[in-house]
Every structure is written in C-alpha cells, then in structure tokens.
Design an enzyme around this catalytic site. Structure first.
Site, PDB file in Angstrom:
ATOM      1  N   SER A  85       0.808  -1.563  -0.291  1.00 17.24           N
ATOM      2  CA  SER A  85      -0.393   0.200   0.153  1.00 17.24           C
ATOM      3  C   SER A  85       0.813   1.392  -0.319  1.00 17.24           C
ATOM      4  O   SER A  85       0.366   2.758   0.399  1.00 17.24           O
ATOM      5  CB  SER A  85      -0.600   0.418   1.169  1.00 17.24           C
ATOM      6  OG  SER A  85      -0.180  -0.090   2.367  1.00 17.24           O
ATOM      7  N   THR A 192      -2.111   3.607   3.761  1.00 22.30           N
ATOM      8  CA  THR A 192      -0.969   4.267   4.301  1.00 22.30           C
ATOM      9  C   THR A 192       0.028   4.626   5.173  1.00 22.30           C
ATOM     10  O   THR A 192      -0.979   4.270   6.511  1.00 22.30           O
ATOM     11  CB  THR A 192      -1.789   5.718   4.131  1.00 22.30           C
ATOM     12  OG1 THR A 192      -2.839   5.600   2.655  1.00 22.30           O
ATOM     13  CG2 THR A 192      -0.424   7.062   4.090  1.00 22.30           C
ATOM     14  N   THR A 210       1.841   7.085   0.810  1.00 25.27           N
ATOM     15  CA  THR A 210       0.630   5.798   0.203  1.00 25.27           C
ATOM     16  C   THR A 210       0.851   5.647  -1.802  1.00 25.27           C
ATOM     17  O   THR A 210       0.858   6.923  -2.810  1.00 25.27           O
ATOM     18  CB  THR A 210      -0.701   6.510   0.115  1.00 25.27           C
ATOM     19  OG1 THR A 210      -0.815   5.309   0.267  1.00 25.27           O
ATOM     20  CG2 THR A 210      -1.126   7.176  -0.265  1.00 25.27           C
ATOM     21  N   ARG A 220      -6.602   9.934 -10.342  1.00 29.10           N
ATOM     22  CA  ARG A 220      -6.254   9.869  -9.127  1.00 29.10           C
ATOM     23  C   ARG A 220      -5.706  10.267  -7.992  1.00 29.10           C
ATOM     24  O   ARG A 220      -4.723   9.487  -7.825  1.00 29.10           O
ATOM     25  CB  ARG A 220      -7.679   8.603  -8.089  1.00 29.10           C
ATOM     26  CG  ARG A 220      -7.856   8.951  -7.516  1.00 29.10           C
ATOM     27  CD  ARG A 220      -7.401   7.925  -5.929  1.00 29.10           C
ATOM     28  NE  ARG A 220      -8.110   8.384  -4.832  1.00 29.10           N
ATOM     29  CZ  ARG A 220      -7.378   8.044  -3.429  1.00 29.10           C
ATOM     30  NH1 ARG A 220      -6.345   7.649  -2.926  1.00 29.10           N
ATOM     31  NH2 ARG A 220      -8.619   7.616  -2.268  1.00 29.10           N
ATOM     32  N   THR A 243      -5.175   7.866   7.479  1.00 26.83           N
ATOM     33  CA  THR A 243      -5.540   6.532   6.969  1.00 26.83           C
ATOM     34  C   THR A 243      -6.476   5.645   6.152  1.00 26.83           C
ATOM     35  O   THR A 243      -7.188   6.309   7.211  1.00 26.83           O
ATOM     36  CB  THR A 243      -4.386   5.436   7.830  1.00 26.83           C
ATOM     37  OG1 THR A 243      -4.425   4.265   7.009  1.00 26.83           O
ATOM     38  CG2 THR A 243      -4.789   4.919   9.271  1.00 26.83           C
ATOM     39  N   GLY A 244      -6.818   5.404   5.309  1.00 31.23           N
ATOM     40  CA  GLY A 244      -8.345   4.735   4.798  1.00 31.23           C
ATOM     41  C   GLY A 244      -8.495   5.378   3.895  1.00 31.23           C
ATOM     42  O   GLY A 244      -7.947   5.724   2.630  1.00 31.23           O
TER      43      GLY A 244
HETATM   44  N1  GLY Z   1      -5.648   7.169   2.346  1.00 30.26           N
HETATM   45  C1  GLY Z   1      -4.896   7.065   0.823  1.00 30.26           C
HETATM   46  C2  GLY Z   1      -5.935   6.719   0.115  1.00 30.26           C
HETATM   47  O1  GLY Z   1      -7.162   7.490   0.347  1.00 30.26           O
HETATM   48  O2  GLY Z   1      -5.036   7.429  -1.398  1.00 30.26           O
END
Ligand code: GLY
Length: 333
Positions: A85, A192, A210, A220, A243-244
C-alpha cells in the site's frame, strides 16, 4: 484495552453523550489519552509502522531531528515490496501503473508534497526537497517526476512481478475491492503510512506516503499528499495523520480538523474521535469505508480513533515498542 462488557456499555454511553454535548461531557475512561509525555516519541499507522518507527528511533534516540526521523521512518515501507500500500510494490491503478502520493511537514509549518508521482521509490524524499528547495508546496505527475530526476532520483519500475500478476487477475475479474469489511481483511493488507515524531528538543514533524486506493482510476489522487487532509502539523499544538479512504478525509480536511480540536483543548484521542464523528455526520455513505486518525500533541501525548475496528498503530518511546488497536466509532454504537 480489554474491558468488561458492562464497563464497555457504560463507557460507550458516556462517550456518545460526550460526542453530542462537547468536551466537558466526554467520558474520560474511554477517551483517556496514552503516553506520559516523555520525549522523544514516534507514532505511526498500521503494523508496518513498527519497522518504520525503529528506523525513526535510530535518529531520535541519538538526539536527531524529528524531520530526519519521519523521512527515514516512512522510507522503510516505501522500499519494502511486501508492503503493498506504499511505494515500491504498491498496488497499481486500473491501468496497471503505480502512482504515489506523499507529504511532509516540519515543526515550523513548512510543507512539501508530491502527488501522482510515478517511477520514484521514495516520494517522501522528493516531497522534502519540494519543501526545502522550491518556493512551492506541491508538485504533481510529470512535473514531480522531472523535479525528482533533476535532483538525482533514479527512475525505476515500481510494479513488482507479484503485483503485476495480481493486477492481471483483478483486470480479468474487474471486481471492486471490498473496502467495507476491514476486520476480515488479510493481516498483510494495510494502508497509508502516516508518522508523527517529537524529538528530544520538542520539535514535532510528520510524514505521510501511500500508493493510494487499490485499482484506483488513472490520475486519482487521495488525501495523503494534501496538507491538512492526510497530514497536518502545528509545532506548538500537535500533529495528525490519516489513513483509510482518502475521499472522506479530503471532504472533511481531517488532519487539520484534528489539530484544531487539540488547539481548542481536546486531547489527541478526543480530537481524533471528533474528526471521525465529523465524517459520520457529514458523509451519508461513510459506512462503506474505513478511516483512521492518529494524533500526537506537543506534550508527547498521543491518541487514535477509527470508524471501524481493525485499525492499529505503532508507538515507540524509551519504554515502548508496540502496536495498539485504536478504538472505533462503530464499536461504540
Ligand atoms: N489514504 C490513502 C488514499 O486514500 O489514497
């Protein structure tokens, strides 16, 4: 964290009353912060934070600068192909390309960031150069790559053979990843890395890096490189990282919000809970996603909170080198 069901229910009720009423009513059993304020300290997200913290600690324990510590710390998962990740070996986008996001902040509020950066294994170090060597905060895509190459970074293929195979399998099925059930996700499937460190001189710095949401759309960019979303540091108050699912964090400017709650007197853990509560109040389909925050204040106290159970974070001090699961909003309901 082991508490009896009766105590849990009592504490949860108190905590939920606190959510509705504000700081004075926040239950102090569930919402106690951790850490005894001893310096230095480093905290970071997920299990991969353990190895990252140890790299940061090598600098902090020698009296080094928190900024050097967070950069060195998050470079560990960036360079580890088993961490899927972050950085090298990260899960690619829908087109099979690995694109990376990262940002860094120092104790004076200086910030640097890169987004949609391809081919560079350590985006955090490029972000630091943006902060230190340019008049800007953020460079993106080809511009970030050009800047990295001009500063001696090596162009590399970040898609490992294992990840290429997984991507091809995904492409065949074209299945959306289950991002709802974080509890049942593989133990190695993290997210992340965000890291906050307070050094022996009381300088607070943070970093966040990340490869973003797995199989994201080409182009994106998530919360991680956005100052105030994925990371925010005010050296006089505290810092926070997220994170998330980045979209939820971006819509609520989550890390900035956590720091502002701390500025207004909330403890790190209370501040994280309140930022999670902002998501659950404002984002109608929040139930589909996980978000976690960790925060560290300028006294060395830390705390964390997430929407769903399963978010763990790593702490390293003179006494501790451990992983803890954050308390979660959905578990309180
Ligand atoms: N938190 C990492 C992302 O959504 O890219």
């Amino acid at each position: 964290m082991a508490i009896s069901r009766r105590k849990f229910v009592t504490n949860s009720t108190t905590a939920l009353a606190g959510i509705a009423l504000g700081k004075s009513a926040l239950g102090d059993t569930v919402l106690n912060d951790m850490g005894n304020g001893t310096l230095p300290i480093v905290v970071s997200t997920w299990k991969h934070g353990l190895a990252a913290n140890r790299a940061a600690w090598a600098i902090l324990s020698e009296g080094g600068y928190a900024l050097d510590a967070v950069e060195a710390g998050v470079r560990v998962p960036e360079g580890d192909p088993l961490v899927t990740s972050v950085g090298y070996g990260g899960i690619p986008d829908q087109t099979g390309k690995v694109s990376l996001d990262a940002c860094i902040m120092d104790e004076k509020g200086q910030a640097g960031s890169v987004c949609f950066l391809q081919h560079i294994k350590h985006p955090i170090s490029v972000a630091r150069l943006v902060m230190e060597n340019t008049p800007h905060v953020m460079l993106s895509g080809k511009g970030a790559l050009k800047f990295a190459l001009a500063n001696g970074f090596k162009k590399e293929n970040l898609l490992t053979p294992e990840m290429k195979k997984k991507w091809k399998e995904w492409k065949k099925k074209q299945e959306a990843r289950d991002i709802i059930n974080f509890e049942n996700r593989s133990k190695d499937d993290h997210d992340t890395i965000g890291m906050l460190a307070l050094d022996a001189e009381g300088r607070l710095c943070g970093a966040c890096t990340t490869s973003g949401v797995p199989y994201k759309m080409f182009g994106r960019v998530g919360d991680s490189p956005i100052i105030g979303a994925g990371l925010f540091v005010d050296g006089q108050v505290g810092g926070a990282v997220a994170t998330g699912q980045g979209e939820l964090v971006m819509k609520t400017l989550g890390s900035f919000l956590v720091v502002e709650f701390m500025r207004n007197g909330y403890s790190p853990k209370e501040a994280c809970l309140k930022a999670i509560q902002r998501i659950t109040k404002q984002i109608p389909d929040y139930q589909k996603y996980q978000v976690g925050y960790i925060a560290l204040n300028s006294k060395g106290e830390y705390g964390a909170f997430s929407i769903y159970p399963g978010f763990d974070y790593a702490i390293k001090t003179n006494e501790d080198d451990k992983l803890k699961e954050a308390e979660s909003f959905r578990k309180l309901l």
